[in-house]
Design an enzyme around this catalytic site. Sequence first.
Site, PDB file in Angstrom:
ATOM      1  N   LYS A   1     -11.454  61.899 -37.903  1.00 54.10           N
ATOM      2  CA  LYS A   1     -11.749  62.597 -39.157  1.00 54.10           C
ATOM      3  C   LYS A   1     -10.462  63.133 -39.783  1.00 54.10           C
ATOM      4  CE  LYS A   1     -16.452  63.970 -37.916  1.00 54.10           C
ATOM      5  NZ  LYS A   1     -17.413  65.077 -37.858  1.00 54.10           N
TER       6      LYS A   1
ATOM      7  N   ASN B   1     -15.165  65.447 -32.032  1.00 53.66           N
ATOM      8  CA  ASN B   1     -14.775  64.554 -33.132  1.00 53.66           C
ATOM      9  C   ASN B   1     -14.309  65.342 -34.363  1.00 53.66           C
ATOM     10  OD1 ASN B   1     -17.307  65.411 -33.999  1.00 53.66           O
ATOM     11  ND2 ASN B   1     -18.082  63.365 -34.428  1.00 53.66           N
TER      12      ASN B   1
ATOM     13  N   THR C   1     -18.143  62.827 -41.229  1.00 56.38           N
ATOM     14  CA  THR C   1     -19.194  62.703 -40.221  1.00 56.38           C
ATOM     15  C   THR C   1     -18.983  61.522 -39.278  1.00 56.38           C
ATOM     16  OG1 THR C   1     -21.606  62.442 -39.967  1.00 56.38           O
ATOM     17  CG2 THR C   1     -20.606  61.358 -41.861  1.00 56.38           C
ATOM     18  N   GLY C   2     -19.596  61.620 -38.116  1.00 54.90           N
ATOM     19  CA  GLY C   2     -19.646  60.480 -37.209  1.00 54.90           C
ATOM     20  C   GLY C   2     -20.708  59.467 -37.627  1.00 54.90           C
TER      21      GLY C   2
ATOM     22  N   ASP D   1     -18.389  68.535 -41.454  1.00 52.87           N
ATOM     23  CA  ASP D   1     -19.155  67.785 -40.473  1.00 52.87           C
ATOM     24  C   ASP D   1     -20.640  67.984 -40.816  1.00 52.87           C
ATOM     25  OD1 ASP D   1     -19.936  66.592 -37.912  1.00 52.87           O
ATOM     26  OD2 ASP D   1     -20.400  68.650 -37.317  1.00 52.87           O
ATOM     27  N   MET D   2     -21.480  67.046 -40.383  1.00 53.04           N
ATOM     28  CA  MET D   2     -22.895  67.141 -40.732  1.00 53.04           C
ATOM     29  C   MET D   2     -23.741  67.694 -39.590  1.00 53.04           C
ATOM     30  SD  MET D   2     -23.291  63.759 -43.111  1.00 53.04           S
ATOM     31  CE  MET D   2     -25.064  63.922 -43.160  1.00 53.04           C
TER      32      MET D   2
ATOM     33  N   ASP E   1     -18.103  71.250 -35.123  1.00 51.13           N
ATOM     34  CA  ASP E   1     -18.640  71.848 -33.893  1.00 51.13           C
ATOM     35  C   ASP E   1     -18.324  71.038 -32.638  1.00 51.13           C
ATOM     36  OD1 ASP E   1     -21.873  70.540 -33.227  1.00 51.13           O
ATOM     37  OD2 ASP E   1     -20.495  69.765 -34.729  1.00 51.13           O
ATOM     38  N   SER E   2     -17.793  69.805 -32.790  1.00 53.07           N
ATOM     39  CA  SER E   2     -17.621  68.932 -31.615  1.00 53.07           C
ATOM     40  C   SER E   2     -16.209  68.363 -31.538  1.00 53.07           C
ATOM     41  CB  SER E   2     -18.631  67.785 -31.680  1.00 53.07           C
ATOM     42  OG  SER E   2     -19.950  68.295 -31.681  1.00 53.07           O
TER      43      SER E   2
END
Length: 250
Positions: A176, A202, A48-49, A14-15, A199-200
């Site tokens: 993801k 998603n 990533t989102g 994740d970014m 961390d979230s």
Amino acid sequence: MGEKHYKYKLLALDMDGTLLNDNHEITLDTINWINKAIQEGIHVCLSTGRAAMHALPYGQQLGLETPMVTVNGSEVWKSPHELWRRYLLDRELIRKMHQIAVETDSWFWAYSTEELYNRDRWPDTLDTQEWLKFGYNTENDEIRHQILLKLQDMGGLEISNSSMTNLEINPAGISKASGIAEVCDLLGITMEQVVAVGDSLNDLAVIQAAGLGVAMGNAQDTVKEAADLVVASNNEDGIAEVIRDYILVE
């Protein structure tokens, strides 16, 4: 020379809140460890989102030529500029989600395949674009909960977040996790060989599906509870820790 055999073959990152610190930078220590992983033959995949255009500069900074998962799985890239799969949201669903945003007076945004729209700049017609993701942002917990309930009633949606104050919506079944599963197919590896870090919400599905699911120290509690381990925060080089202590070990 004997080939080193590592248990994990792919690092899915994740970014925002993970790879990037709060200044939206990749620290030198993290860059160094990612480079070491790449030199050892580990695939490093941005997951990533963000849209591709907002993820690519970081991939270029890291010299990545590997597949990439963007917009929470709505796009899977075979390489940085080669689109492999794209999953669109039905325009009628976009219309309904926009209506909910207007009714609740919430900030909203949406990614089409071409650009990012938001409350300040919304197209007159939805029919000329293809839609990948819709999002809401509100500090008001009660309004956010109302929006969530309405979205759940609609059906056909994958609902997550990338912060405690937003909601992110993709087509049902697209996440993801589905994106990284496709990357595994492209690379000829299994989900068991993946380390996924985030961390979230998603990141939740991919953290649960991966061989090793890692939550950042700054992750939401739900994500920490689902993860196999919790590392340092995004401001304390948690990614360097993952690579050093869990991937580049024989």
